[in-house]
Scaffold this motif. Sequence first.
Motif, PDB file in Angstrom:
ATOM      1  N   MET A  29     -28.970   7.651   9.272  1.00 54.28           N
ATOM      2  CA  MET A  29     -30.221   7.835  10.018  1.00 54.28           C
ATOM      3  C   MET A  29     -31.451   7.698   9.121  1.00 54.28           C
ATOM      4  O   MET A  29     -31.521   8.337   8.070  1.00 54.28           O
ATOM      5  CB  MET A  29     -30.252   9.225  10.675  1.00 54.28           C
ATOM      6  CG  MET A  29     -29.081   9.470  11.606  1.00 54.28           C
ATOM      7  SD  MET A  29     -29.133  11.114  12.335  1.00 54.28           S
ATOM      8  CE  MET A  29     -30.478  10.908  13.490  1.00 54.28           C
ATOM      9  N   ARG A  83     -15.710   2.326  11.580  1.00 59.93           N
ATOM     10  CA  ARG A  83     -16.923   3.151  11.427  1.00 59.93           C
ATOM     11  C   ARG A  83     -18.015   2.623  12.352  1.00 59.93           C
ATOM     12  O   ARG A  83     -18.317   1.462  12.363  1.00 59.93           O
ATOM     13  CB  ARG A  83     -17.437   3.108   9.979  1.00 59.93           C
ATOM     14  CG  ARG A  83     -18.692   3.959   9.781  1.00 59.93           C
ATOM     15  CD  ARG A  83     -19.706   3.305   8.871  1.00 59.93           C
ATOM     16  NE  ARG A  83     -20.101   1.988   9.304  1.00 59.93           N
ATOM     17  CZ  ARG A  83     -20.996   1.741  10.277  1.00 59.93           C
ATOM     18  NH1 ARG A  83     -21.607   2.720  10.899  1.00 59.93           N
ATOM     19  NH2 ARG A  83     -21.276   0.488  10.630  1.00 59.93           N
ATOM     20  N   GLN A 122     -33.385  13.502  17.962  1.00 61.54           N
ATOM     21  CA  GLN A 122     -32.038  12.916  17.937  1.00 61.54           C
ATOM     22  C   GLN A 122     -30.967  14.025  17.803  1.00 61.54           C
ATOM     23  O   GLN A 122     -30.968  14.805  16.852  1.00 61.54           O
ATOM     24  CB  GLN A 122     -31.908  11.914  16.794  1.00 61.54           C
ATOM     25  CG  GLN A 122     -32.818  10.691  16.979  1.00 61.54           C
ATOM     26  CD  GLN A 122     -32.436   9.579  16.030  1.00 61.54           C
ATOM     27  OE1 GLN A 122     -31.434   8.883  16.238  1.00 61.54           O
ATOM     28  NE2 GLN A 122     -33.236   9.400  14.980  1.00 61.54           N
ATOM     29  N   GLY A 140     -34.353   7.397  11.269  1.00 63.81           N
ATOM     30  CA  GLY A 140     -35.289   7.608  12.373  1.00 63.81           C
ATOM     31  C   GLY A 140     -35.854   9.013  12.333  1.00 63.81           C
ATOM     32  O   GLY A 140     -35.487   9.860  13.151  1.00 63.81           O
ATOM     33  N   GLN A 150     -27.869  14.016  17.080  1.00 60.43           N
ATOM     34  CA  GLN A 150     -26.902  14.019  15.967  1.00 60.43           C
ATOM     35  C   GLN A 150     -27.261  15.080  14.927  1.00 60.43           C
ATOM     36  O   GLN A 150     -26.399  15.660  14.275  1.00 60.43           O
ATOM     37  CB  GLN A 150     -26.896  12.648  15.238  1.00 60.43           C
ATOM     38  CG  GLN A 150     -26.559  11.458  16.090  1.00 60.43           C
ATOM     39  CD  GLN A 150     -27.816  10.784  16.603  1.00 60.43           C
ATOM     40  OE1 GLN A 150     -28.691  11.445  17.151  1.00 60.43           O
ATOM     41  NE2 GLN A 150     -27.892   9.466  16.464  1.00 60.43           N
TER      42      GLN A 150
END
Length: 201
Positions: free
Chosen positions: A150, A10, A68, A152, A70
């Motif tokens: 996350m 991971r 971001q 952020g 993602q």
Amino acid sequence: MNTIEAIQQRRATKSFDASHKMSAEEQKALLNIALQNAPSAFNLQHWRPLLVNDPAQREKIREAAWGQAQVTDASMLVVLCGDLSSWESQVKNIWGAAAEPVQQYMFSAIDQYYRGKAQTQRDEVMRSSGIFAQTLMLAAKAQGYDSCPMDGFDFDAVGKIINKPEHYQIGLMVAIGKGTSQPYPRIGKLPFDDIVKVDRF
Ligand SMILES: Cc1cc2nc3c(=O)[nH]c(=O)nc-3n(C[C@H](O)[C@H](O)[C@H](O)COP(=O)(O)O)c2cc1C
């Protein structure tokens, strides 16, 4: 893949294949692994994951997450919230089927542990969120998916976008999908003896 391999493989994935779609069943099955099996204090299951599928919602969250990628490109995005009042609102649902003496013990212990203790209620949501997130990410890895935990992002802004109830707290987000790049080698891991102490600090 065994558990140790899933843990070792991971990695926090920065770029996902935006064209890869996960079915609703696949998303649900993955979440269910964590919902049914992650541990929580007093079994209170403080987590309240929000699955964000709407591309417009994803775009707004991405803006609040300093762009971001993602957030929009992952096949699955979970804003992992927790219910600060789970200790009070769910206790009968969770412990009501136990034997009478167990119920009485749990009701009293839980009340004493949480009532009037805002910090404890919040800490517990954060602990549960962390454990839930790791369980979800390892389950994803075992099923051939990559992930990124996350924090952020602007918590207040995301709270507004998702219409977060007042008594919920955001723990973190988890993005899951097919990674498109090889992760950098792991670096900067602190030496065991600097970090782990025995018996007393
Ligand atoms: C609570 C938490 C928040 C994180 N937030 C972000 C984030 O906002 N964006 C990101 O790209 N990575 C984020 N990460 C990933 C970390 O940077 C990453 O886990 C760390 O550098 C170690 O790398 P590895 O997970 O690949 O081993 C976060 C990780 C955690 C546990």
